[in-house]
Design a protein around this motif. Structure first.
Motif, PDB file in Angstrom:
ATOM      1  N   LEU A 131       8.373   8.307   7.753  1.00  0.00           N
ATOM      2  CA  LEU A 131       8.539   9.682   7.280  1.00  0.00           C
ATOM      3  C   LEU A 131       8.001  10.658   8.317  1.00  0.00           C
ATOM      4  O   LEU A 131       7.128  10.299   9.114  1.00  0.00           O
ATOM      5  N   PRO A 132       8.502  11.902   8.310  1.00  0.00           N
ATOM      6  CA  PRO A 132       7.945  12.908   9.233  1.00  0.00           C
ATOM      7  C   PRO A 132       6.440  13.078   9.001  1.00  0.00           C
ATOM      8  O   PRO A 132       5.978  13.117   7.869  1.00  0.00           O
ATOM      9  N   GLY A 133       5.695  13.152  10.077  1.00  0.00           N
ATOM     10  CA  GLY A 133       4.244  13.322   9.976  1.00  0.00           C
ATOM     11  C   GLY A 133       3.483  12.025   9.801  1.00  0.00           C
ATOM     12  O   GLY A 133       2.254  12.018   9.831  1.00  0.00           O
ATOM     13  N   GLN A 134       4.200  10.918   9.633  1.00  0.00           N
ATOM     14  CA  GLN A 134       3.540   9.649   9.358  1.00  0.00           C
ATOM     15  C   GLN A 134       3.368   8.857  10.657  1.00  0.00           C
ATOM     16  O   GLN A 134       3.881   7.753  10.806  1.00  0.00           O
ATOM     17  N   ARG A 135       2.659   9.419  11.577  1.00  0.00           N
ATOM     18  CA  ARG A 135       2.412   8.758  12.856  1.00  0.00           C
ATOM     19  C   ARG A 135       0.961   8.338  12.928  1.00  0.00           C
ATOM     20  O   ARG A 135       0.059   9.113  12.617  1.00  0.00           O
ATOM     21  N   ALA A 136       0.733   7.105  13.327  1.00  0.00           N
ATOM     22  CA  ALA A 136      -0.636   6.603  13.421  1.00  0.00           C
ATOM     23  C   ALA A 136      -1.366   7.282  14.569  1.00  0.00           C
ATOM     24  O   ALA A 136      -0.882   7.288  15.699  1.00  0.00           O
ATOM     25  N   GLN A 137      -2.534   7.851  14.267  1.00  0.00           N
ATOM     26  CA  GLN A 137      -3.388   8.367  15.332  1.00  0.00           C
ATOM     27  C   GLN A 137      -4.092   7.212  16.032  1.00  0.00           C
ATOM     28  O   GLN A 137      -4.401   7.287  17.216  1.00  0.00           O
ATOM     29  N   MET A 138      -4.372   6.167  15.252  1.00  0.00           N
ATOM     30  CA  MET A 138      -5.010   4.956  15.773  1.00  0.00           C
ATOM     31  C   MET A 138      -4.776   3.863  14.748  1.00  0.00           C
ATOM     32  O   MET A 138      -4.282   4.113  13.647  1.00  0.00           O
ATOM     33  N   TRP A 139      -5.142   2.630  15.092  1.00  0.00           N
ATOM     34  CA  TRP A 139      -5.018   1.496  14.185  1.00  0.00           C
ATOM     35  C   TRP A 139      -6.374   0.823  14.025  1.00  0.00           C
ATOM     36  O   TRP A 139      -7.147   0.731  14.980  1.00  0.00           O
ATOM     37  N   VAL A 140      -6.638   0.369  12.822  1.00  0.00           N
ATOM     38  CA  VAL A 140      -7.793  -0.481  12.573  1.00  0.00           C
ATOM     39  C   VAL A 140      -7.281  -1.910  12.532  1.00  0.00           C
ATOM     40  O   VAL A 140      -6.395  -2.239  11.734  1.00  0.00           O
ATOM     41  N   VAL A 141      -7.805  -2.734  13.411  1.00  0.00           N
ATOM     42  CA  VAL A 141      -7.399  -4.141  13.488  1.00  0.00           C
ATOM     43  C   VAL A 141      -8.552  -4.981  12.953  1.00  0.00           C
ATOM     44  O   VAL A 141      -9.657  -4.956  13.499  1.00  0.00           O
ATOM     45  N   ALA A 142      -8.289  -5.686  11.859  1.00  0.00           N
ATOM     46  CA  ALA A 142      -9.339  -6.458  11.186  1.00  0.00           C
ATOM     47  C   ALA A 142      -9.145  -7.945  11.411  1.00  0.00           C
ATOM     48  O   ALA A 142      -8.049  -8.471  11.219  1.00  0.00           O
ATOM     49  N   ARG A 143     -10.218  -8.601  11.821  1.00  0.00           N
ATOM     50  CA  ARG A 143     -10.235 -10.056  11.978  1.00  0.00           C
ATOM     51  C   ARG A 143     -10.754 -10.648  10.668  1.00  0.00           C
ATOM     52  O   ARG A 143     -11.862 -10.342  10.229  1.00  0.00           O
ATOM     53  N   VAL A 144      -9.950 -11.483  10.044  1.00  0.00           N
ATOM     54  CA  VAL A 144     -10.262 -12.009   8.711  1.00  0.00           C
ATOM     55  C   VAL A 144     -11.371 -13.055   8.793  1.00  0.00           C
ATOM     56  O   VAL A 144     -11.297 -13.999   9.584  1.00  0.00           O
ATOM     57  N   GLU A 145     -12.399 -12.879   7.965  1.00  0.00           N
ATOM     58  CA  GLU A 145     -13.460 -13.875   7.836  1.00  0.00           C
ATOM     59  C   GLU A 145     -13.472 -14.500   6.450  1.00  0.00           C
ATOM     60  O   GLU A 145     -13.836 -15.661   6.298  1.00  0.00           O
ATOM     61  N   GLU A 146     -13.095 -13.720   5.432  1.00  0.00           N
ATOM     62  CA  GLU A 146     -13.004 -14.216   4.061  1.00  0.00           C
ATOM     63  C   GLU A 146     -11.787 -13.591   3.397  1.00  0.00           C
ATOM     64  O   GLU A 146     -11.510 -12.405   3.593  1.00  0.00           O
ATOM     65  N   ALA A 147     -11.083 -14.381   2.594  1.00  0.00           N
ATOM     66  CA  ALA A 147      -9.972 -13.874   1.793  1.00  0.00           C
ATOM     67  C   ALA A 147     -10.008 -14.602   0.458  1.00  0.00           C
ATOM     68  O   ALA A 147     -10.063 -15.831   0.424  1.00  0.00           O
ATOM     69  N   TYR A 148     -10.007 -13.821  -0.630  1.00  0.00           N
ATOM     70  CA  TYR A 148     -10.105 -14.458  -1.945  1.00  0.00           C
ATOM     71  C   TYR A 148      -9.572 -13.534  -3.035  1.00  0.00           C
ATOM     72  O   TYR A 148      -9.475 -12.329  -2.883  1.00  0.00           O
ATOM     73  N   ILE A 149      -9.236 -14.137  -4.146  1.00  0.00           N
ATOM     74  CA  ILE A 149      -8.600 -13.465  -5.270  1.00  0.00           C
ATOM     75  C   ILE A 149      -9.551 -12.519  -5.991  1.00  0.00           C
ATOM     76  O   ILE A 149     -10.762 -12.743  -6.033  1.00  0.00           O
ATOM     77  N   HIS A 150      -8.981 -11.441  -6.536  1.00  0.00           N
ATOM     78  CA  HIS A 150      -9.663 -10.602  -7.522  1.00  0.00           C
ATOM     79  C   HIS A 150      -8.884 -10.787  -8.813  1.00  0.00           C
ATOM     80  O   HIS A 150      -7.705 -10.417  -8.888  1.00  0.00           O
ATOM     81  N   CYS A 151      -9.497 -11.384  -9.819  1.00  0.00           N
ATOM     82  CA  CYS A 151      -8.752 -11.811 -11.005  1.00  0.00           C
ATOM     83  C   CYS A 151      -8.180 -10.632 -11.778  1.00  0.00           C
ATOM     84  O   CYS A 151      -8.691  -9.518 -11.718  1.00  0.00           O
ATOM     85  N   ARG A 152      -7.118 -10.904 -12.506  1.00  0.00           N
ATOM     86  CA  ARG A 152      -6.358  -9.845 -13.165  1.00  0.00           C
ATOM     87  C   ARG A 152      -6.956  -9.355 -14.476  1.00  0.00           C
ATOM     88  O   ARG A 152      -6.544  -8.335 -14.991  1.00  0.00           O
ATOM     89  N   LYS A 153      -7.970 -10.038 -15.022  1.00  0.00           N
ATOM     90  CA  LYS A 153      -8.385  -9.694 -16.385  1.00  0.00           C
ATOM     91  C   LYS A 153      -8.938  -8.282 -16.521  1.00  0.00           C
ATOM     92  O   LYS A 153      -8.904  -7.719 -17.617  1.00  0.00           O
ATOM     93  N   HIS A 154      -9.411  -7.678 -15.421  1.00  0.00           N
ATOM     94  CA  HIS A 154      -9.923  -6.315 -15.495  1.00  0.00           C
ATOM     95  C   HIS A 154      -9.062  -5.331 -14.699  1.00  0.00           C
ATOM     96  O   HIS A 154      -9.503  -4.208 -14.413  1.00  0.00           O
ATOM     97  N   ILE A 155      -7.851  -5.727 -14.329  1.00  0.00           N
ATOM     98  CA  ILE A 155      -6.937  -4.839 -13.617  1.00  0.00           C
ATOM     99  C   ILE A 155      -5.976  -4.243 -14.643  1.00  0.00           C
ATOM    100  O   ILE A 155      -5.211  -4.983 -15.270  1.00  0.00           O
TER     101      ILE A 155
END
Length: 200
Positions: A131-155
């Protein structure tokens, strides 16, 4: 706290069954279709900040199973999240799907900041502005150390509605940005009359 509340066995099962040190195929597919992510950072003193990032599906780009990147668009100029990352690279990302799967994904790791040209030079398939105006000024690049579920019961379940006031990427129009919705402008602040220290 696990010992205090007697949850060590439950916690160990969760670590064993749900916590990965990378994004598996299902997680990568999930991230690739998300339109929002909540970003948690803290500065060198441990003072925390949480912020929301949004974009079209795929705006958070999965580079590989241990690396993802999201764009920093033009904002209020405070740059609190990237200011914190510059001091303390630890970052927590929370993806929540309120509509289709009602599930969440935590991604914790360390981040660096790269400019758009540099990241594109090394990252085929990085999304272009939609979209117009949607240009990245910079990027955050994240190196994954942990990835895990957030359960749905409170979403809470939510449903998509047609936006009455579509996003205005990159605008400086005060009304479209929300103006002084919380009426903060006339409220005395501890740093009134001196440069604010918030946001580095």
């Amino acid at each position: 706290m696990q010992e205090l509340f007697g949850t060590e066995d439950r916690a160990q099962r969760f670590y064993r069954d749900q916590v990965l040190d990378r994004l598996n195929a299902r997680m990568r597919e999930f991230v690739a279709r998300q339109e929002m992510v909540f970003v948690a950072t803290s500065d060198a003193r441990g003072e925390c900040d949480s912020s929301l990032r949004t974009g079209p599906p795929g705006f958070v780009h999965v580079i590989d199973d241990r690396t993802l990147a999201y764009p920093e668009y033009r904002g209020n100029g405070v740059l609190a999240s990237v200011g914190n990352i510059a001091e303390n690279p630890h970052v927590g990302l929370m993806f929540l799907d309120f509509e289709r799967d009602r599930i969440g994904l935590h991604v914790n790791g360390c981040a660096t900041i790269l400019d758009d040209v540099e990241l594109r030079r090394h990252t085929p398939g990085l999304p272009e502005p939609a979209l117009p105006g949607q240009r990245a000024q910079m990027w955050v690049v994240a190196r994954v150390e942990e990835a895990y579920i957030h359960c749905r019961k409170h979403i809470p379940p939510m449903r998509r509605v047609t936006a009455q006031d579509p996003a205005s990427w990159g605008t400086d129009d005060t009304r479209r940005k929300g103006g002084d919705f919380f009426e903060s402008k006339g409220t005395p602040a501890p740093w009134s009359g001196e440069p604010a220290r918030y946001g580095h």
